[in-house]
Write a protein that holds these residues in place. Structure first.
Motif, PDB file in Angstrom:
ATOM      1  N   GLU A 182      44.734  -6.665  71.859  1.00 46.94           N
ATOM      2  CA  GLU A 182      45.121  -6.413  73.354  1.00 46.94           C
ATOM      3  C   GLU A 182      46.503  -7.158  73.486  1.00 46.94           C
ATOM      4  O   GLU A 182      47.307  -6.356  74.218  1.00 46.94           O
ATOM      5  CB  GLU A 182      44.278  -6.665  74.107  1.00 46.94           C
ATOM      6  CG  GLU A 182      43.028  -5.706  74.484  1.00 46.94           C
ATOM      7  CD  GLU A 182      41.980  -5.839  73.402  1.00 46.94           C
ATOM      8  OE1 GLU A 182      42.129  -6.557  72.396  1.00 46.94           O
ATOM      9  OE2 GLU A 182      40.887  -4.898  73.226  1.00 46.94           O
ATOM     10  N   ILE A 183      46.684  -8.206  72.997  1.00 44.75           N
ATOM     11  CA  ILE A 183      47.900  -9.128  73.425  1.00 44.75           C
ATOM     12  C   ILE A 183      49.110  -8.304  72.997  1.00 44.75           C
ATOM     13  O   ILE A 183      50.016  -8.094  73.134  1.00 44.75           O
ATOM     14  CB  ILE A 183      47.626 -10.644  72.905  1.00 44.75           C
ATOM     15  CG1 ILE A 183      46.773 -11.223  73.826  1.00 44.75           C
ATOM     16  CG2 ILE A 183      49.077 -11.370  73.067  1.00 44.75           C
ATOM     17  CD1 ILE A 183      46.278 -12.709  73.389  1.00 44.75           C
ATOM     18  N   PRO A 192      46.014  -0.603  72.144  1.00 45.66           N
ATOM     19  CA  PRO A 192      45.382  -1.306  70.876  1.00 45.66           C
ATOM     20  C   PRO A 192      44.890  -0.203  69.918  1.00 45.66           C
ATOM     21  O   PRO A 192      44.803  -0.694  68.822  1.00 45.66           O
ATOM     22  CB  PRO A 192      43.885  -1.787  71.925  1.00 45.66           C
ATOM     23  CG  PRO A 192      44.432  -1.815  73.587  1.00 45.66           C
ATOM     24  CD  PRO A 192      45.393  -0.669  73.308  1.00 45.66           C
ATOM     25  N   GLY A 193      44.698   0.997  70.296  1.00 45.02           N
ATOM     26  CA  GLY A 193      44.278   1.964  69.146  1.00 45.02           C
ATOM     27  C   GLY A 193      45.437   2.101  68.199  1.00 45.02           C
ATOM     28  O   GLY A 193      45.314   2.176  67.013  1.00 45.02           O
ATOM     29  N   GLN A 194      46.693   2.049  68.684  1.00 40.12           N
ATOM     30  CA  GLN A 194      47.936   2.403  67.734  1.00 40.12           C
ATOM     31  C   GLN A 194      48.158   1.005  67.040  1.00 40.12           C
ATOM     32  O   GLN A 194      48.538   1.237  65.978  1.00 40.12           O
ATOM     33  CB  GLN A 194      49.221   2.649  68.714  1.00 40.12           C
ATOM     34  CG  GLN A 194      50.380   2.881  68.107  1.00 40.12           C
ATOM     35  CD  GLN A 194      50.265   4.121  67.263  1.00 40.12           C
ATOM     36  OE1 GLN A 194      49.157   4.984  67.443  1.00 40.12           O
ATOM     37  NE2 GLN A 194      51.168   4.568  66.682  1.00 40.12           N
ATOM     38  N   VAL A 195      47.867  -0.087  67.745  1.00 42.39           N
ATOM     39  CA  VAL A 195      48.115  -1.287  66.861  1.00 42.39           C
ATOM     40  C   VAL A 195      47.133  -1.318  65.741  1.00 42.39           C
ATOM     41  O   VAL A 195      47.246  -1.899  64.602  1.00 42.39           O
ATOM     42  CB  VAL A 195      47.678  -2.459  68.107  1.00 42.39           C
ATOM     43  CG1 VAL A 195      47.523  -3.767  67.071  1.00 42.39           C
ATOM     44  CG2 VAL A 195      48.838  -2.730  69.064  1.00 42.39           C
ATOM     45  N   GLY A 196      45.859  -0.722  66.029  1.00 42.93           N
ATOM     46  CA  GLY A 196      44.853  -0.736  64.933  1.00 42.93           C
ATOM     47  C   GLY A 196      45.140   0.411  63.860  1.00 42.93           C
ATOM     48  O   GLY A 196      45.088  -0.029  62.639  1.00 42.93           O
ATOM     49  N   ARG A 197      45.734   1.316  64.244  1.00 46.90           N
ATOM     50  CA  ARG A 197      46.466   2.056  63.122  1.00 46.90           C
ATOM     51  C   ARG A 197      47.564   1.496  62.453  1.00 46.90           C
ATOM     52  O   ARG A 197      47.874   1.488  61.100  1.00 46.90           O
ATOM     53  CB  ARG A 197      46.812   3.627  63.651  1.00 46.90           C
ATOM     54  CG  ARG A 197      45.901   4.420  64.252  1.00 46.90           C
ATOM     55  CD  ARG A 197      46.434   5.772  64.599  1.00 46.90           C
ATOM     56  NE  ARG A 197      46.693   5.557  66.003  1.00 46.90           N
ATOM     57  CZ  ARG A 197      46.082   5.788  67.260  1.00 46.90           C
ATOM     58  NH1 ARG A 197      44.648   5.880  66.975  1.00 46.90           N
ATOM     59  NH2 ARG A 197      46.479   5.564  68.471  1.00 46.90           N
ATOM     60  N   MET A 198      48.618   0.659  63.117  1.00 46.67           N
ATOM     61  CA  MET A 198      49.536   0.210  62.312  1.00 46.67           C
ATOM     62  C   MET A 198      48.918  -1.022  61.211  1.00 46.67           C
ATOM     63  O   MET A 198      49.577  -1.302  60.235  1.00 46.67           O
ATOM     64  CB  MET A 198      50.489  -0.665  63.216  1.00 46.67           C
ATOM     65  CG  MET A 198      51.231   0.346  64.072  1.00 46.67           C
ATOM     66  SD  MET A 198      52.349   1.495  63.627  1.00 46.67           S
ATOM     67  CE  MET A 198      53.104   2.284  65.133  1.00 46.67           C
ATOM     68  N   GLU A 199      47.644  -1.835  61.733  1.00 49.73           N
ATOM     69  CA  GLU A 199      47.485  -2.629  60.877  1.00 49.73           C
ATOM     70  C   GLU A 199      46.746  -2.200  59.729  1.00 49.73           C
ATOM     71  O   GLU A 199      46.547  -2.576  58.553  1.00 49.73           O
ATOM     72  CB  GLU A 199      46.373  -3.583  61.895  1.00 49.73           C
ATOM     73  CG  GLU A 199      46.946  -4.351  62.738  1.00 49.73           C
ATOM     74  CD  GLU A 199      46.040  -5.236  63.416  1.00 49.73           C
ATOM     75  OE1 GLU A 199      46.669  -6.287  64.152  1.00 49.73           O
ATOM     76  OE2 GLU A 199      45.038  -5.009  64.029  1.00 49.73           O
ATOM     77  N   SER A 200      46.068  -0.832  59.820  1.00 50.85           N
ATOM     78  CA  SER A 200      45.228  -0.290  58.924  1.00 50.85           C
ATOM     79  C   SER A 200      46.526   0.027  57.528  1.00 50.85           C
ATOM     80  O   SER A 200      46.053  -0.236  56.434  1.00 50.85           O
ATOM     81  CB  SER A 200      44.653   1.071  59.286  1.00 50.85           C
ATOM     82  OG  SER A 200      44.127   1.848  58.308  1.00 50.85           O
TER      83      SER A 200
END
Length: 284
Positions: A182-183, A192-200
């Motif tokens: 979230e940060i 946060p969902g887009q961050v999760g996709r980037m991390e994947s």
């Protein structure tokens, strides 16, 4: 500055970026300060520094493209109107934190004999004795000062990765309230969902396809779909891709369905066996 982020409908105390950049401990920010101190505005001086005295930061990961276009813009504007951010080095040079493309465009102008562009407006950032905190601040400033620029898809993936690494390092020195994803999303003005996709993509995409993303030969949606496949599936698709010369997200989804089908059949077989075993009554 991040003041709060709502998670599950409740506001939580959040990480304060200004506190990190201003070298103020989190405990100090919670203490009361005199009103006149709160009302003071940060002041700084802009210095004109020769482009020959500016050294690029090794921590800059953003693409350095469209230099010719920027060079033309500088000429039309009569010089650089937005200051660079730099920190002094021991050898009398300055390390660039923000302004890498402007530096390159200026050097290109000087190569054309246009010496009037040599001096660049720079904000000289303060340094401190804590080398690790200094490094964290510099790397964070690189990300924050590039927040409004055009970025490649690869830049965005690398940005999420670098920001998480910076914040994880800072967590070893100070407590960071809130969930890391979230940060990161709040800092980068995304979800946060887009961050999760980037991390994947960062963690699971094969090196071959990461290079294709970097070269802008595949887009971020295709890269994400690829990252959800096992390594063997990605290698199969990469082999087909090198033969065909192109790849679409629909190609990846088709392969994904092919890989899922045998797995689903296998799972149904296992489930059927479990049901049969459970239905067998013990011999009286």
């Amino acid at each position: 500055m991040i003041e709060s982020v709502k998670i599950g409908g409740a506001a939580m105390a959040k990480f304060n970026l200004n506190q990190l950049l201003s070298k103020t401990s989190m405990e100090d920010t919670e203490k009361e300060r005199p009103l006149e101190q709160e009302q003071q505005k940060e002041s700084y001086k802009i210095e004109l520094i020769s482009v020959h005295d500016l050294v690029p930061s090794k921590d800059n990961f953003y693409s350095l493209n469209q230099i010719d276009e920027l060079k033309t813009t500088i000429e039309l504007a009569g010089g650089i109107k937005q200051n660079l951010n730099v920190v002094p080095l021991e050898n009398g040079k300055y390390k660039v934190l923000a302004g890498h493309r402007r530096r390159l465009a200026t050097l290109a102008l000087l190569e054309e004999g246009k010496e009037e562009y040599e001096l660049l407006p720079c904000k000289v950032e303060e340094t401190q004795e804590d080398k690790e905190l200094q490094s964290i601040q510099e790397e964070l400033l690189i990300i924050l000062t590039n927040s409004q620029r055009d970025k490649t898809d690869y830049d965005k993936v690398e940005e999420v990765k670098r920001l998480r690494e910076i914040l994880e390092r800072y967590k070893k020195k100070e407590k960071i309230p809130g969930r890391m994803r979230e940060i990161i999303a709040e800092v980068l003005n995304t979800s946060p969902g887009q961050v999760g996709r980037m991390e994947s993509i960062d963690r699971k995409l094969s090196d071959e396809f990461k290079e294709e993303l970097k070269e802008e030969k595949i887009n971020i949606s295709t890269a994400y779909e690829l990252s959800t496949l096992p390594e063997e599936g990605q290698q199969e698709i990469y082999k087909d891709y090198t033969e065909k010369g192109n790849l679409s997200i629909s190609d990846v989804k088709e392969k994904k369905a092919e890989l899922k089908e045998p797995a689903a059949i296998e799972e149904e077989t296992k489930e059927s066996k479990r049901e049969n075993i459970s239905s067998i009554k013990p011999y009286p």
